[in-house]
Design an enzyme around this catalytic site. Structure first.
Site, PDB file in Angstrom:
ATOM      1  N   PHE A 164       0.572  -1.637   0.046  1.00 38.64           N
ATOM      2  CA  PHE A 164       0.149   0.012  -0.083  1.00 38.64           C
ATOM      3  C   PHE A 164       0.718   1.425  -0.211  1.00 38.64           C
ATOM      4  O   PHE A 164       0.137   2.295  -0.526  1.00 38.64           O
ATOM      5  CB  PHE A 164      -0.974  -0.058   1.568  1.00 38.64           C
ATOM      6  CG  PHE A 164      -0.399   0.637   2.627  1.00 38.64           C
ATOM      7  CD1 PHE A 164      -0.163   1.418   3.128  1.00 38.64           C
ATOM      8  CD2 PHE A 164       0.330  -0.305   3.548  1.00 38.64           C
ATOM      9  CE1 PHE A 164       0.607   2.283   3.469  1.00 38.64           C
ATOM     10  CE2 PHE A 164       0.231   0.252   4.886  1.00 38.64           C
ATOM     11  CZ  PHE A 164       1.117   1.134   4.435  1.00 38.64           C
ATOM     12  N   LYS A 188      -0.996  -7.146  -9.184  1.00 38.43           N
ATOM     13  CA  LYS A 188      -1.828  -7.346  -8.133  1.00 38.43           C
ATOM     14  C   LYS A 188      -1.541  -6.148  -6.753  1.00 38.43           C
ATOM     15  O   LYS A 188      -0.590  -6.463  -6.312  1.00 38.43           O
ATOM     16  CB  LYS A 188      -1.922  -8.506  -7.620  1.00 38.43           C
ATOM     17  CG  LYS A 188      -3.169  -8.806  -6.715  1.00 38.43           C
ATOM     18  CD  LYS A 188      -3.655  -8.222  -5.445  1.00 38.43           C
ATOM     19  CE  LYS A 188      -2.748  -8.268  -4.658  1.00 38.43           C
ATOM     20  NZ  LYS A 188      -3.289  -7.107  -3.184  1.00 38.43           N
ATOM     21  N   GLU A 191      -4.828  -3.426  -2.408  1.00 35.62           N
ATOM     22  CA  GLU A 191      -5.848  -3.323  -2.204  1.00 35.62           C
ATOM     23  C   GLU A 191      -6.823  -2.161  -1.003  1.00 35.62           C
ATOM     24  O   GLU A 191      -8.246  -1.921  -1.768  1.00 35.62           O
ATOM     25  CB  GLU A 191      -6.772  -4.202  -1.487  1.00 35.62           C
ATOM     26  CG  GLU A 191      -6.484  -4.769  -0.155  1.00 35.62           C
ATOM     27  CD  GLU A 191      -5.724  -5.574   0.154  1.00 35.62           C
ATOM     28  OE1 GLU A 191      -4.381  -5.629  -0.939  1.00 35.62           O
ATOM     29  OE2 GLU A 191      -5.554  -6.302   1.212  1.00 35.62           O
ATOM     30  N   SER A 241       4.981  -6.898   3.555  1.00 35.58           N
ATOM     31  CA  SER A 241       6.451  -7.180   5.384  1.00 35.58           C
ATOM     32  C   SER A 241       6.577  -8.878   4.387  1.00 35.58           C
ATOM     33  O   SER A 241       6.418  -9.163   3.833  1.00 35.58           O
ATOM     34  CB  SER A 241       4.676  -7.020   5.488  1.00 35.58           C
ATOM     35  OG  SER A 241       4.043  -8.621   5.642  1.00 35.58           O
ATOM     36  N   CYS A 296       9.513   1.521   3.560  1.00 36.07           N
ATOM     37  CA  CYS A 296      10.471   1.036   4.069  1.00 36.07           C
ATOM     38  C   CYS A 296      12.064   1.168   4.364  1.00 36.07           C
ATOM     39  O   CYS A 296      12.296   0.616   4.540  1.00 36.07           O
ATOM     40  CB  CYS A 296      10.158  -0.331   2.897  1.00 36.07           C
ATOM     41  SG  CYS A 296      11.050   0.038   1.446  1.00 36.07           S
ATOM     42  N   GLU A 395       8.558  -3.915  13.310  1.00 32.03           N
ATOM     43  CA  GLU A 395       8.820  -2.838  12.501  1.00 32.03           C
ATOM     44  C   GLU A 395       7.300  -2.528  12.592  1.00 32.03           C
ATOM     45  O   GLU A 395       6.038  -2.703  12.655  1.00 32.03           O
ATOM     46  CB  GLU A 395       8.017  -3.856  11.170  1.00 32.03           C
ATOM     47  CG  GLU A 395       8.351  -2.409   9.986  1.00 32.03           C
ATOM     48  CD  GLU A 395       7.847  -3.240   8.491  1.00 32.03           C
ATOM     49  OE1 GLU A 395       7.045  -4.068   8.269  1.00 32.03           O
ATOM     50  OE2 GLU A 395       9.101  -2.551   7.504  1.00 32.03           O
TER      51      GLU A 395
HETATM   52  P1  NAD Z   1       1.847  -6.436   3.317  1.00 38.71           P
HETATM   53  O1  NAD Z   1       2.170  -7.338   2.965  1.00 38.71           O
HETATM   54  O2  NAD Z   1       0.400  -6.371   4.070  1.00 38.71           O
HETATM   55  O3  NAD Z   1       1.184  -6.347   1.776  1.00 38.71           O
HETATM   56  C1  NAD Z   1       1.892  -6.386   0.683  1.00 38.71           C
HETATM   57  C2  NAD Z   1       0.799  -7.516  -0.763  1.00 38.71           C
HETATM   58  O4  NAD Z   1       0.448  -8.655  -0.073  1.00 38.71           O
HETATM   59  C3  NAD Z   1      -0.752  -7.041  -0.858  1.00 38.71           C
HETATM   60  O5  NAD Z   1      -0.642  -6.775  -2.366  1.00 38.71           O
HETATM   61  C4  NAD Z   1      -1.295  -8.098  -0.229  1.00 38.71           C
HETATM   62  O6  NAD Z   1      -2.815  -7.609  -1.039  1.00 38.71           O
HETATM   63  C5  NAD Z   1      -1.153  -9.071  -0.353  1.00 38.71           C
HETATM   64  N1  NAD Z   1      -0.875  -9.764   0.801  1.00 38.71           N
HETATM   65  C6  NAD Z   1      -1.553  -9.257   2.406  1.00 38.71           C
HETATM   66  N2  NAD Z   1      -1.429 -10.655   2.773  1.00 38.71           N
HETATM   67  C7  NAD Z   1      -1.516 -11.219   2.719  1.00 38.71           C
HETATM   68  C8  NAD Z   1      -1.416 -12.535   2.865  1.00 38.71           C
HETATM   69  N3  NAD Z   1      -1.967 -13.703   3.934  1.00 38.71           N
HETATM   70  N4  NAD Z   1      -1.667 -13.459   1.496  1.00 38.71           N
HETATM   71  C9  NAD Z   1      -1.376 -13.297   0.462  1.00 38.71           C
HETATM   72  N5  NAD Z   1      -1.265 -12.551   0.185  1.00 38.71           N
HETATM   73  C10 NAD Z   1      -1.853 -11.183   0.778  1.00 38.71           C
HETATM   74  O7  NAD Z   1       2.459  -5.163   3.437  1.00 38.71           O
HETATM   75  P2  NAD Z   1       1.735  -3.377   3.267  1.00 38.71           P
HETATM   76  O8  NAD Z   1       0.817  -3.667   4.150  1.00 38.71           O
HETATM   77  O9  NAD Z   1       0.642  -3.263   1.857  1.00 38.71           O
HETATM   78  O10 NAD Z   1       2.897  -2.580   3.122  1.00 38.71           O
HETATM   79  C11 NAD Z   1       4.141  -3.083   3.822  1.00 38.71           C
HETATM   80  C12 NAD Z   1       5.300  -3.346   3.938  1.00 38.71           C
HETATM   81  O11 NAD Z   1       5.364  -3.754   3.224  1.00 38.71           O
HETATM   82  C13 NAD Z   1       5.447  -2.991   5.444  1.00 38.71           C
HETATM   83  O12 NAD Z   1       6.563  -4.406   6.247  1.00 38.71           O
HETATM   84  C14 NAD Z   1       7.353  -2.362   4.308  1.00 38.71           C
HETATM   85  O13 NAD Z   1       8.144  -2.323   4.951  1.00 38.71           O
HETATM   86  C15 NAD Z   1       7.204  -2.866   3.374  1.00 38.71           C
HETATM   87  N6  NAD Z   1       7.871  -2.852   2.101  1.00 38.71           N
HETATM   88  C16 NAD Z   1       8.854  -3.300   1.458  1.00 38.71           C
HETATM   89  C17 NAD Z   1       9.842  -2.363   0.498  1.00 38.71           C
HETATM   90  C18 NAD Z   1      11.121  -3.207   0.294  1.00 38.71           C
HETATM   91  O14 NAD Z   1      11.057  -2.662  -0.650  1.00 38.71           O
HETATM   92  N7  NAD Z   1      11.570  -3.819   0.900  1.00 38.71           N
HETATM   93  C19 NAD Z   1       8.461  -1.392  -0.261  1.00 38.71           C
HETATM   94  C20 NAD Z   1       7.890  -1.204   0.156  1.00 38.71           C
HETATM   95  C21 NAD Z   1       7.180  -1.750   1.262  1.00 38.71           C
END
Ligand code: NAD
Length: 510
Positions: A164, A188, A191, A241, A296, A395
C-alpha cells in the site's frame, strides 16, 4: 486534466466508486461477489469499493497476457523503445493526477506523492534504454570457424504483487522493466489504494501499448494465491511485509517460479559523536516521519553513540512541534494520516507498549493528532529504547522514532548487524575513514553516509539483505533486467564442407 484522469479523480468525496479489474486493455467488472473498501484516510470516509478477483478472474488476466506475449516479444526494440518514450511522456504529463490519487487513497502529502511518481518515472526512463540494456555478448572465433554469442530473452507472463505504501512507484519498479524486456504483465496492487494502478493502465493504453500486455487483478489472499499457483506465470515480484514476502517466495518457488520478494525493515541511523547534530536531527525528522513513517526505507531507530545522544534528542524534540500534521491535499501539511484506522490504532498501541517496556516518551503523537475522523497520529519520539523491547524489534511502520544509546561505534554496528532485517542503514559522521569502514562492516543492502534514505537511483538496483529480501536478485536497475530475462548462448558455425567430419568425442575448443 484529461478525460482519463478525471474519471479517477472527480467525485471522490461523494458517492462510493467501484474499482474494477483491467484485463486485455479494458476495465472488467469483477464477478466474484467479493470486494474491499477504499478510504480517504484524511477524512475516514469510504471513497470506493474495489472488486476482489476469483481464481477464474486471475486466469482470465493470465490468458490475456499469454495471448499478447508472442506479438509483444516480437516487436522490434526500436518500436518498443518509441512506445516507452510515449509512456514516459504520458506518465510525466499526468504526474499530478497520479499524485492526487495517491494522496486521496494513501494519505501522504501531495508533495511527497509527487516525489513518489518522480522516482517511479526514473525507472521508466531507465527502461527507455532497453536496446542497450538487452545487448548480449559476442565471441568471434571461439573455436576455428565457430562464433559464440549470448542473448537475453523474456520469460513470458510475469506478475507483480505490491504494497500500500507506494501505490504508483513500486508497480513501476516491476511493470516497466518487465514489459521493456518483452514480458507481459499481471499486477495485483494493494487493495487499500488501487486507483493509481488503474490510471496507469489507462495511460499505457493511451500510449499505444497492445491490449493484454499490462493487466490488473485486484484482491486479497485469494488473488495472490491464484497468481502464485498459476502454471502459466513464469515469475513473481513481490514487495510487502516480511511474513508475506517469505510466504510468497516459498509458495511461488514451490510452484516453479522465479521469485524476488522484498520484505519489511527496521532501518537504523547511527549518529557518531563527531556528526553535525543539526544536520542529523533534520535528517532524522525527515526520514522518520516523512510519509507518516510508512516507508520501507524510513528511519525507525536512531542509534546515538556516546555524547551525541543528549544533543540529538534535544535537537529532534525542538523540531517536532513544528511538524504540521493534516490532510495531504492541504499544501501546508507536512505529514498526512496513516492508511487505515486499524493501522493507526496498531501504531498508537506501540507508544503505550514502549512506555510499559521502560522507554521514555519524549513526544507523544497521541496528544497532537488532528481529531476529525481521519486516521491521524502525531509524531512520537521514544528515548532509552533497548534491543529487547518490542518497540525495538517490531517494524512499527508509523511516525514513531526510537532512540537507543550506545557507547561505541562497534556496539552500534553490532546492533545493526544483529537485526533480522537488512534493508537500509545510515551513518552520520564527519570522519571519512570511519564511514569507509562502515560500508565494509555493515550487513544491509542499502547504505547511506550522511544520507538518511539511501534509495538507489534507477540505474542501480534496490534491495535489502536478510529478512528484507527473499530471492537472489534486487529489483529494478541492472538486476531487474536480469530478473525479467533469461540467458541463451548460441554456438554457431556456418557450413564449410571442407572441414566437416564425424567426431564422437566431447566438443573441444582448440
Ligand atoms: P502486506 O505484506 O500486508 O501486503 C503486500 C501485498 O500482499 C498486498 O498486495 C496484499 O494484498 C498482499 N497480502 C496481504 N496479506 C496477504 C496474505 N495473507 N496472503 C497473500 N497475500 C497477502 O504489506 P503492506 O502492509 O501493503 O505494505 C507495508 C509493508 O511493505 C511493510 O512491511 C514495508 O516495510 C514493506 N515494504 C517493503 C519494501 C521494500 O522494498 N523492501 C517497499 C515497500 C514496502
Amino acid at each position: 486534466m484529461t478525460e482519463v484522469a478525471e474519471q479517477f479523480t472527480e467525485n471522490r468525496a461523494g458517492e462510493i466508486a467501484r474499482i474494477t479489474h483491467w484485463i486485455d486493455g479494458k476495465p472488467v467488472e469483477g464477478t466474484s461477489g467479493r470486494s474491499g473498501p477504499v478510504f480517504n484516510p484524511a477524512t475516514g470516509a469510504q471513497s470506493a469499493a474495489v472488486d476482489f478477483a476469483s481464481p477464474e478472474e486471475v486466469d482470465a488476466a493470465v490468458q490475456a497476457a499469454k495471448r499478447a506475449f508472442e506479438g509483444w516479444r516480437a516487436m522490434s526494440l526500436s518500436r518498443r523503445t518509441e512506445l516507452f518514450f510515449r509512456i514516459r511522456e504520458l506518465v510525466h504529463d499526468h504526474s499530478d493526477d497520479l499524485a492526487r490519487l495517491l494522496t486521496l487513497e494513501h494519505g501522504k502529502v501531495l508533495s511527497d506523492a509527487k516525489g513518489e511518481v518522480a522516482r517511479g518515472l526514473e525507472v521508466i526512463e531507465f527502461c527507455c534504454g532497453m536496446p542497450e540494456l538487452l545487448k548480449g555478448g559476442y565471441s568471434e572465433q571461439a573455436s576455428t570457424g565457430i562464433d559464440v554469442y549470448s542473448i537475453r530473452q523474456p520469460l513470458g507472463v510475469v506478475a507483480g504483487i505490491t504494497p500500500f505504501n507506494f501505490p504508483a512507484m513500486v508497480p513501476m519498479w516491476m511493470w516497466a522493466p518487465a514489459i521493456a524486456c518483452g514480458n507481459t504483465f499481471v499486477l495485483k496492487p494493494s487493495e487499500k489504494d488501487p486507483s493509481a494502478s488503474m490510471l496507469t493502465a489507462e495511460l499505457l493504453k493511451e500510449a499505444g501499448l497492445p491490449d493484454g500486455v499490462f493487466n490488473i487483478v485486484h484482491g486479497d489472499k485469494v488473488a495472490v494465491d491464484s497468481v502464485l499457483e498459476h502454471p502459466e506465470i513464469a515469475a513473481v515480484s513481490f514487495v510487502g511485509s516480511t511474513p508475506i514476502a517469505r510466504y510468497v517466495y516459498e509458495t511461488g518457488t514451490r510452484h516453479g517460479k522465479r521469485v524476488q520478494a522484498l520484505g519489511g525493515a527496521k532501518n537504523h541511523m547511527i549518529v557518531l559523536p563527531d556528526a553535525d547534530i543539526d544536520m542529523a536531527a533534520d535528517a532524522a525528522v525527515s526520514a522518520g516521519y516523512g510519509s507518516a513513517g510508512e516507508r520501507c526505507m524510513a528511519v525507525s531507530m536512531l542509534v546515538a553513540v556516546g555524547h551525541a545522544a543528549d544533543d540529538l534528542v534535544d535537537a529532534i524534540k525542538e523540531r517536532l512541534p513544528k511538524v504540521k500534521v493534516g490532510d495531504g491535499m492541504n499544501p501546508d501539511s507536512e505529514m498526512g494520516p496513516l492508511v487505515t484506522r486499524e493501522h493507526r490504532d496498531k501504531v498508537a498501541s506501540y507508544i503505550e507498549k514502549g512506555r510499559e517496556e521502560g522507554a521514555t516518551i519524549v513526544t507523544d503523537g497521541r496528544e497532537s493528532a488532528p481529531d476529525n475522523g481521519g486516521f491521524f497520529l502525531g509524531v512520537t519520539l521514544l528515548d532509552d529504547v533497548k534491543p529487547e523491547m518490542d518497540v525495538y524489534k517490531d517494524e512499527i511502520f508509523g511516525p514513531v522514532l526510537g532512540v537507543t544509546r550506545v557507547e561505541t561505534y562497534d556496539e552500534a554496528v553490532e546492533l545493526v548487524n544483529g537485526n533480522p532485517y537488512g534493508n537500509g542503514v545510515a551513518l552520520f559522521t564527519r570522519d571519512g575513514g570511519v564511514a569507509r569502514q562502515f560500508q565494509f562492516d555493515v550487513k544491509a543492502g542499502m547504505v547511506g553516509v550522511n544520507v538518511p534514505i539511501p534509495v538507489p537511483v534507477a540505474y542501480y538496483s534496490f534491495g535489502g539483505w536478510k529478512s528484507s529480501l527473499f530471492g537472489d536478485l534486487h529489483i529494478y536497475g541492472p538486476e531487474g533486467i536480469q530478473f525479467y530475462t533469461r540467458g541463451k548462448v548460441i554456438t554457431s558455425r556456418w557450413p564449410d564442407p571442407a572441414t566437416s567430419k564425424v567426431d564422437l568425442g566431447f566438443p573441444q575448443t582448440r
